[in-house]
Design an enzyme around this catalytic site. Sequence first.
Site, PDB file in Angstrom:
ATOM      1  N   HIS A 189      56.997  68.380  89.073  1.00  0.00           N
ATOM      2  CA  HIS A 189      57.303  69.009  87.776  1.00  0.00           C
ATOM      3  C   HIS A 189      56.756  70.442  87.836  1.00  0.00           C
ATOM      4  O   HIS A 189      55.781  70.705  88.545  1.00  0.00           O
ATOM      5  CB  HIS A 189      56.572  68.199  86.690  1.00  0.00           C
ATOM      6  CG  HIS A 189      56.881  68.587  85.290  1.00  0.00           C
ATOM      7  ND1 HIS A 189      56.262  69.641  84.664  1.00  0.00           N
ATOM      8  CD2 HIS A 189      57.727  68.047  84.380  1.00  0.00           C
ATOM      9  CE1 HIS A 189      56.713  69.721  83.421  1.00  0.00           C
ATOM     10  NE2 HIS A 189      57.603  68.767  83.227  1.00  0.00           N
ATOM     11  N   ASP A 227      49.430  63.737  89.778  1.00  0.00           N
ATOM     12  CA  ASP A 227      50.049  63.911  88.470  1.00  0.00           C
ATOM     13  C   ASP A 227      50.662  62.569  88.081  1.00  0.00           C
ATOM     14  O   ASP A 227      51.711  62.175  88.606  1.00  0.00           O
ATOM     15  CB  ASP A 227      51.109  65.016  88.572  1.00  0.00           C
ATOM     16  CG  ASP A 227      51.985  65.108  87.325  1.00  0.00           C
ATOM     17  OD1 ASP A 227      51.823  64.276  86.414  1.00  0.00           O
ATOM     18  OD2 ASP A 227      52.838  66.022  87.273  1.00  0.00           O
ATOM     19  N   GLN A 275      54.324  60.411  84.790  1.00  0.00           N
ATOM     20  CA  GLN A 275      55.450  59.455  84.737  1.00  0.00           C
ATOM     21  C   GLN A 275      55.056  58.081  85.252  1.00  0.00           C
ATOM     22  O   GLN A 275      55.911  57.210  85.390  1.00  0.00           O
ATOM     23  CB  GLN A 275      56.624  59.991  85.572  1.00  0.00           C
ATOM     24  CG  GLN A 275      57.271  61.225  85.011  1.00  0.00           C
ATOM     25  CD  GLN A 275      57.973  60.972  83.685  1.00  0.00           C
ATOM     26  OE1 GLN A 275      58.353  59.846  83.367  1.00  0.00           O
ATOM     27  NE2 GLN A 275      58.138  62.019  82.899  1.00  0.00           N
ATOM     28  N   LYS A 335      53.600  60.006  76.657  1.00  0.00           N
ATOM     29  CA  LYS A 335      54.492  59.224  77.525  1.00  0.00           C
ATOM     30  C   LYS A 335      53.941  57.795  77.679  1.00  0.00           C
ATOM     31  O   LYS A 335      54.438  57.005  78.462  1.00  0.00           O
ATOM     32  CB  LYS A 335      54.615  59.893  78.898  1.00  0.00           C
ATOM     33  CG  LYS A 335      55.265  61.289  78.843  1.00  0.00           C
ATOM     34  CD  LYS A 335      55.396  61.867  80.218  1.00  0.00           C
ATOM     35  CE  LYS A 335      55.537  63.369  80.224  1.00  0.00           C
ATOM     36  NZ  LYS A 335      56.871  63.860  79.905  1.00  0.00           N
ATOM     37  N   CYS A 375      62.562  70.312  84.094  1.00  0.00           N
ATOM     38  CA  CYS A 375      61.371  71.084  84.506  1.00  0.00           C
ATOM     39  C   CYS A 375      61.020  70.768  85.961  1.00  0.00           C
ATOM     40  O   CYS A 375      59.834  70.646  86.307  1.00  0.00           O
ATOM     41  CB  CYS A 375      60.172  70.802  83.607  1.00  0.00           C
ATOM     42  SG  CYS A 375      60.428  71.296  81.921  1.00  0.00           S
TER      43      CYS A 375
HETATM   44  N1  PMP Z   1      54.291  66.084  85.201  1.00  0.00           N
HETATM   45  C1  PMP Z   1      55.327  65.253  85.092  1.00  0.00           C
HETATM   46  C2  PMP Z   1      55.718  64.417  86.276  1.00  0.00           C
HETATM   47  C3  PMP Z   1      56.016  65.161  83.894  1.00  0.00           C
HETATM   48  O1  PMP Z   1      57.060  64.335  83.778  1.00  0.00           O
HETATM   49  C4  PMP Z   1      55.614  65.958  82.795  1.00  0.00           C
HETATM   50  C5  PMP Z   1      56.343  65.910  81.469  1.00  0.00           C
HETATM   51  N2  PMP Z   1      57.722  65.907  81.571  1.00  0.00           N
HETATM   52  C6  PMP Z   1      54.516  66.798  82.961  1.00  0.00           C
HETATM   53  C7  PMP Z   1      53.882  66.827  84.180  1.00  0.00           C
HETATM   54  C8  PMP Z   1      54.013  67.655  81.853  1.00  0.00           C
HETATM   55  O2  PMP Z   1      53.533  66.866  80.834  1.00  0.00           O
HETATM   56  P1  PMP Z   1      53.116  67.522  79.419  1.00  0.00           P
HETATM   57  O3  PMP Z   1      54.324  68.304  78.976  1.00  0.00           O
HETATM   58  O4  PMP Z   1      52.846  66.339  78.554  1.00  0.00           O
HETATM   59  O5  PMP Z   1      51.947  68.373  79.670  1.00  0.00           O
END
Ligand code: PMP
Length: 421
Positions: free
Chosen positions: A138, A215, A218, A241, A379
């Site tokens: 991401h 990270d 997910q 999430k 993203c």
């Molecule tokens: N890493 C991953 C794999 C994600 O899916 C996301 C959110 N789509 C994020 C980081 C960022 O999370 P947040 O917007 O809650 O900070």
Amino acid sequence: MTQLASIASTPATRAAPYDLEGLRAQFPILGLRIGDAPLAYLDNGASSQMPQPVIDRLVHYQRAEHANIHRGVHYLSETATAAFEGARRKVQRFLNAAEECEIIFTRGTTDALNLVMHGFGRAYIGEGDEIIVSTLEHHSNIVPWQMLCQERGCHLRVIPCNDRGELLLEAYAELLGPRTRLVAITHVSNALGSISPLREVIDLAHARGVPVLVDGAQAVAHIPVDVQALDCDFYCFSGHKLYGPTGIGVLYGKAALLEKMQPYQGGGDMILSVSFEKTIYNVIPHKFEAGTPPIAAAIGLGAAIDFVTGVGIERAADWEATLLDYATEQLSQLPGVRLVGTAQHKASVLSFVLAGVHPHDVGTVLNEAGVAVRTGHHCAQPVMQRFGLPATVRASFALYNRLDEVDQLVGGLQRVARLFA
Ligand code: PMP
């Protein structure tokens, strides 16, 4: 574009390993209708919905417990502090962290990753050093490291993936070198659903003394996580999430590493004493929690953890695998559909494109059929580039989804095909 043939809907024979309807009844939002259609919420990868016990916990806090924490001696401040610190212990147990002080509350995954960039990266990564990330990241696990590279003259190295969206471990082993200072890798890809081979990634890095940041944004709602068994050095996720509120997330870090790191932000609560001559920082985790934290959201996250552990992450994962298999099978039969990301080990995400129709148009028509999916680059533009696509449609499942919501998705796609034929 190709006309989608009408496919026979497979009868939903498999049942969830829990009372699915009873569980769904705890999520008021799932009862919504979008126009004439019932809502089929398949955008859980972006944000999952909150069950009533979490909503109730937030309301109770606001009505009967709200005050600032860690500083008052009065009843409300002590009550709020106890609830906030109780949530920290719930996170500790949830991740099986060795110590409570290894759990830092952040605003979310992005905030946690930036904290590590500032606190660890700026202190220990310098000119000519290397940080390894993967193609599947991401943006929030790419951009902070690029900022550090610009500032410090270090370099980003990227683990490639194959056409199924699986990381290539041999290539990773070759990237690890004497200048590698950190491996920062996703547990589950938000764009493709691929599960990273963390055991191998971590073992190879540790063999060279390199710390690993995971990270888990997910992953936490879909895979049981034990940070001690994984032996990762950092692990982060977001509350929204995991059936919890927005504005709250977690950074787990091994105590020895956190102790050595610089604070991310300065301010109240992160200090033991301040004078114009010298400031002494507070102990971990408080050293990394400057200012008034999102108290209600942290307590709400604690309630979400209670909820999800009550259901059981293994049982949720089992049901989500059924949903994913069924959706994969159904969508594979639709002419013109190309699945993007077909890794052997996947969690809860089905990304696809429909020949001749822009993903945004697919999403718009699906919305008219009551189906909420995510469309765009998620993203994760480098993954999209790897597959030669600007965007995909992404259906992502949670423990409350039903097989007939997959049928609703398929019906919506058949409608897209008719409209764009
Ligand atoms: N890493 C991953 C794999 C994600 O899916 C996301 C959110 N789509 C994020 C980081 C960022 O999370 P947040 O917007 O809650 O900070």
